[in-house]
Write a protein that holds these residues in place. Sequence first.
Motif, short mmCIF file in Angstrom:
data_model
loop_
_atom_site.label_atom_id
_atom_site.label_comp_id
_atom_site.label_asym_id
_atom_site.label_seq_id
_atom_site.Cartn_x
_atom_site.Cartn_y
_atom_site.Cartn_z
N ASP A 64 35.01 51.88 65.12
CA ASP A 64 34.94 52.43 63.75
C ASP A 64 35.96 51.75 62.85
OD1 ASP A 64 33.17 54.27 64.88
OD2 ASP A 64 34.56 55.96 64.77
N ALA A 65 37.19 51.62 63.36
CA ALA A 65 38.26 51.03 62.56
C ALA A 65 38.00 49.56 62.28
CB ALA A 65 39.61 51.22 63.27
N ARG A 66 37.46 48.83 63.26
CA ARG A 66 37.16 47.41 63.04
C ARG A 66 36.06 47.23 61.99
NH1 ARG A 66 38.17 47.76 68.54
NH2 ARG A 66 40.04 46.62 69.14
N ILE A 67 35.05 48.08 62.02
CA ILE A 67 34.00 48.04 61.01
C ILE A 67 34.59 48.38 59.65
CG2 ILE A 67 31.84 49.10 60.22
CD1 ILE A 67 31.52 47.25 62.68
N ALA A 68 35.49 49.36 59.61
CA ALA A 68 36.14 49.72 58.34
C ALA A 68 36.88 48.51 57.77
CB ALA A 68 37.10 50.89 58.54
N LEU A 69 37.58 47.76 58.62
CA LEU A 69 38.29 46.57 58.16
C LEU A 69 37.31 45.55 57.57
CD1 LEU A 69 40.89 46.10 61.02
CD2 LEU A 69 41.33 46.93 58.69
N GLU A 70 36.18 45.36 58.23
CA GLU A 70 35.16 44.43 57.71
C GLU A 70 34.70 44.87 56.32
OE1 GLU A 70 31.90 44.09 60.45
OE2 GLU A 70 33.20 43.46 62.10
N ALA A 71 34.43 46.17 56.17
CA ALA A 71 33.97 46.70 54.89
C ALA A 71 35.04 46.57 53.82
CB ALA A 71 33.53 48.16 55.05
N LEU A 72 36.29 46.78 54.19
CA LEU A 72 37.39 46.64 53.24
C LEU A 72 37.55 45.19 52.79
CD1 LEU A 72 39.80 49.13 54.95
CD2 LEU A 72 38.83 49.39 52.65
N ARG A 73 37.40 44.26 53.73
CA ARG A 73 37.44 42.83 53.35
C ARG A 73 36.30 42.50 52.41
NH1 ARG A 73 39.50 42.28 58.72
NH2 ARG A 73 37.43 42.03 59.59
N ALA A 74 35.11 43.03 52.68
CA ALA A 74 33.96 42.80 51.81
C ALA A 74 34.19 43.38 50.41
CB ALA A 74 32.70 43.42 52.43
N ALA A 75 35.05 44.39 50.33
CA ALA A 75 35.39 45.00 49.03
C ALA A 75 36.55 44.26 48.35
CB ALA A 75 35.75 46.48 49.22
N GLY A 76 36.97 43.14 48.93
CA GLY A 76 37.99 42.33 48.31
C GLY A 76 39.43 42.68 48.66
N ARG A 77 39.61 43.51 49.68
CA ARG A 77 40.95 43.88 50.09
C ARG A 77 41.37 43.05 51.30
NH1 ARG A 77 39.22 47.18 46.56
NH2 ARG A 77 40.60 48.75 45.66
N GLU A 78 42.67 42.89 51.48
CA GLU A 78 43.20 42.29 52.69
C GLU A 78 43.14 43.36 53.76
OE1 GLU A 78 47.45 40.67 54.28
OE2 GLU A 78 46.95 40.29 52.17
#
Length: 107
Positions: A57-71
């Motif tokens: 779940d956390a790894r997918i969240a990181l992917e989504a956050l990167r897609a939203a332009g966040r580090e």
Amino acid sequence: MQAPLYTAAEMKDAEAGHDVRELVERAGRAVAEEALRHFPDAQSFGAVCGSGANGGDARIALEALRAAGREADEGLVGDVIIDGLFGTGFHGEPRVDASEVIAQMNA
């Protein structure tokens, strides 16, 4: 430590007949959405990822956050830290190494 909401057997029953990968994807995206909603000014996110579905779940969240332009990277560095260490099936006391990570997250 608080008792888990569900036993491991109850979680297995809940997962039976479901696409667990899809559940992890949905949960991860929801975590990212909530993180962005609660911390709209955060530019960087870290996540401590365990080996189970909660870590997924956390790894997918990181992917989504990167897609939203966040580090967004695994680890304890970021404006916001996502806890993906243990899931609802965890019980007992964490091992020493996990306890140290928990203390670092809480700091």
